[in-house]
Motif scaffolding. Structure first.
Motif, PDB file in Angstrom:
ATOM      1  N   GLU A 133      15.608   7.000   6.000  1.00  0.00           N
ATOM      2  CA  GLU A 133      16.453   6.088   5.648  1.00  0.00           C
ATOM      3  C   GLU A 133      16.291   4.810   6.699  1.00  0.00           C
ATOM      4  O   GLU A 133      15.527   5.063   7.699  1.00  0.00           O
ATOM      5  N   GLY A 134      16.952   3.892   6.705  1.00  0.00           N
ATOM      6  CA  GLY A 134      16.836   2.683   7.522  1.00  0.00           C
ATOM      7  C   GLY A 134      16.289   1.407   6.854  1.00  0.00           C
ATOM      8  O   GLY A 134      15.807   1.352   5.589  1.00  0.00           O
ATOM      9  N   PRO A 135      16.357   0.259   7.415  1.00  0.00           N
ATOM     10  CA  PRO A 135      15.938  -1.020   6.588  1.00  0.00           C
ATOM     11  C   PRO A 135      14.606  -1.041   6.133  1.00  0.00           C
ATOM     12  O   PRO A 135      14.345  -1.400   5.169  1.00  0.00           O
ATOM     13  N   ALA A 136      13.510  -0.410   7.135  1.00  0.00           N
ATOM     14  CA  ALA A 136      12.319  -0.446   6.889  1.00  0.00           C
ATOM     15  C   ALA A 136      11.990   0.503   5.773  1.00  0.00           C
ATOM     16  O   ALA A 136      11.318   0.160   4.773  1.00  0.00           O
ATOM     17  N   ALA A 137      12.746   1.524   5.690  1.00  0.00           N
ATOM     18  CA  ALA A 137      12.300   2.793   4.723  1.00  0.00           C
ATOM     19  C   ALA A 137      12.964   2.310   3.143  1.00  0.00           C
ATOM     20  O   ALA A 137      12.101   2.436   2.348  1.00  0.00           O
ATOM     21  N   ARG A 138      13.856   1.487   3.417  1.00  0.00           N
ATOM     22  CA  ARG A 138      14.519   0.975   2.064  1.00  0.00           C
ATOM     23  C   ARG A 138      13.492  -0.087   1.315  1.00  0.00           C
ATOM     24  O   ARG A 138      13.411  -0.117   0.284  1.00  0.00           O
ATOM     25  N   LEU A 139      12.985  -0.929   2.377  1.00  0.00           N
ATOM     26  CA  LEU A 139      12.048  -2.100   1.658  1.00  0.00           C
ATOM     27  C   LEU A 139      10.563  -1.657   1.501  1.00  0.00           C
ATOM     28  O   LEU A 139      10.137  -2.490   1.050  1.00  0.00           O
ATOM     29  N   ALA A 140      10.233  -0.649   2.291  1.00  0.00           N
ATOM     30  CA  ALA A 140       8.640  -0.554   2.294  1.00  0.00           C
ATOM     31  C   ALA A 140       8.045   0.153   0.959  1.00  0.00           C
ATOM     32  O   ALA A 140       8.773   0.678   0.074  1.00  0.00           O
ATOM     33  N   VAL A 141       7.061  -0.488   0.829  1.00  0.00           N
ATOM     34  CA  VAL A 141       6.221   0.048  -0.432  1.00  0.00           C
ATOM     35  C   VAL A 141       4.882   0.809   0.393  1.00  0.00           C
ATOM     36  O   VAL A 141       3.890   0.369   0.904  1.00  0.00           O
ATOM     37  N   LEU A 142       5.017   1.977   0.292  1.00  0.00           N
ATOM     38  CA  LEU A 142       4.129   3.049   1.069  1.00  0.00           C
ATOM     39  C   LEU A 142       2.824   2.953   0.376  1.00  0.00           C
ATOM     40  O   LEU A 142       2.543   2.811  -0.752  1.00  0.00           O
ATOM     41  N   PRO A 143       1.797   2.918   1.401  1.00  0.00           N
ATOM     42  CA  PRO A 143       0.502   2.946   1.075  1.00  0.00           C
ATOM     43  C   PRO A 143      -0.117   4.317   0.306  1.00  0.00           C
ATOM     44  O   PRO A 143       0.259   5.185   0.589  1.00  0.00           O
ATOM     45  N   LYS A 144      -0.957   3.722  -0.662  1.00  0.00           N
ATOM     46  CA  LYS A 144      -1.797   5.082  -1.398  1.00  0.00           C
ATOM     47  C   LYS A 144      -3.059   5.508  -0.662  1.00  0.00           C
ATOM     48  O   LYS A 144      -3.458   6.650  -0.731  1.00  0.00           O
ATOM     49  N   ASP A 145      -3.531   4.468   0.307  1.00  0.00           N
ATOM     50  CA  ASP A 145      -4.933   4.689   1.060  1.00  0.00           C
ATOM     51  C   ASP A 145      -4.597   5.344   2.386  1.00  0.00           C
ATOM     52  O   ASP A 145      -5.529   5.345   3.313  1.00  0.00           O
TER      53      ASP A 145
END
Length: 359
Positions: free
Chosen positions: A295-307
């Motif tokens: 959780e948190g501001p970054a976790a909420r907004l992030a688009v985690l990478p596939k690579d």
């Protein structure tokens, strides 16, 4: 000092620094800092009487010496020379200038060059970790020529791969989350206080009334925003075990928003009172770490990478961060690729006296 002081003027990543051997500077920290203010021409908004570039990114110093620490070749002390205040701070490291340390150490004879590539194990004195840099040394000489490109730097240069371990809580007591929380509310704003090589405070830009896509000049001119960010920074300092941070350059304040250019997240960082033209290496690692929290501001907004490559967007591009995690998801190591270049090798002549007022 009338004969001048041997100095390498180096670009490391998206910053520039004067690089000195410790043996060429006063051993007393107060005398050393006074000298460096006069070398850089600070405090003065133009740094007109010194070699500083009138910007925090170009008012930096690296001090090198052979290391007695097991597992390290060179000691690297980073100092931030404030542009507008008579202050020299060792309260943080600098991952961009770290990229220049390996080449500079070889240039100055602290580390013998091998053929093709030379590994340099760098003890980062500010935080205590050891980083491994690999420097291109064809024929036993440092080469700055190559095809690596990084956002924020024109052209292409030799790659400087950097790997770090033991970054968690580098300056805040040994834990990635100094408070033990993924979210702390400060001044009514949800914040993530994280230290993975650089203590930072991560906030959703929208919670501060901006989009997070503003340019650097707009943010620097927003006095109300900067006052609010500074109030949060001053409150966060003690919570992060940094004490009173009024006269410190940490924690860095990082406003995040959704990515717009295919990255993981977009950032606007303050270092600590002016908006960064890019983002520091360790700050980018800390942001990437915040992105994988539950959780948190970054976790909420992030688009985690596939690579597996975390592309942390900033005003002039993106910084690439690689994270290694164990079976439980804990971050065990981080890496990035920077470039560096020798700009000048000579002697610098400090002003007889530091400026007494801004021009």
């Amino acid at each position: 000092m009338s004969e001048g002081i041997p100095c390498l003027w180096m670009r490391g990543g998206t910053s520039k620094a004067a690089v000195f051997l410790a043996s060429d500077l006063p051993g007393d920290p107060a005398a050393r800092d006074d000298l460096l203010l006069r070398v850089m021409g600070a405090p003065d908004p133009r740094q007109i009487d010194g070699i500083g570039g009138a910007d925090p990114l170009t008012s930096k110093v690296a001090i090198l010496s052979a290391s007695a620490r097991p597992g390290a070749d060179v000691d690297y002390l980073f100092l931030q020379v404030f542009v507008d205040r008579p202050l020299v701070s060792d309260a943080q490291g600098c991952g961009n200038i770290l990229a220049a340390v390996g080449p500079a150490a070889i240039e100055r004879g602290l580390v013998p060059a091998l053929d093709a590539e030379t590994p340099v194990r760098i003890h980062m004195v500010n935080t205590g970790e050891v980083a491994l840099a690999r420097i291109a040394t064809p024929g036993g000489r440092v080469s700055y020529e190559g095809e690596a490109r990084i956002d924020g730097v024109p052209g292409h240069h030799a790659a400087v791969p950097l790997m770090f371990s033991g970054l968690a809580g580098s300056m805040t007591g040994g834990a990635m989350l100094p408070t033990g929380n993924a979210v702390d509310v400060i001044e009514g704003v949800a914040c993530t206080l994280v230290d993975m090589g650089m203590p930072i405070v991560v906030m959703d830009a929208a919670d501060l009334g901006i989009t997070g896509r503003e340019d650097r000049e707009t943010l620097d001119a927003d006095a109300d925003l900067k006052a609010r960010v500074e109030a949060i920074r001053l409150a966060a300092g003690p919570l992060m075990n940094l004490g009173d941070v009024t006269d410190k350059s940490v924690p860095k304040m990082t406003l995040v928003s959704s990515p717009t250019c295919g990255g993981v997240i977009s950032t606007r960082s303050f270092i600590p009172h002016r908006c960064h033209a890019t983002i520091g290496v360790f700050a980018a690692v800390s942001v990437a770490a915040a992105c994988v929290l539950p959780e948190g501001p970054a976790a909420r907004l992030a688009v985690l990478p596939k690579d597996g490559v975390f592309r942390v967007e900033h005003p002039t591009g993106a910084a690439e961060v690689m994270l290694e995690r164990d079976a439980d998801g804990a971050i065990t190591a981080a890496g990035t690729v920077r470039t560096a270049r020798k700009l000048m090798d000579g002697r610098v002549f400090p002003s007889p006296s530091a400026p007494t007022r801004s021009a």
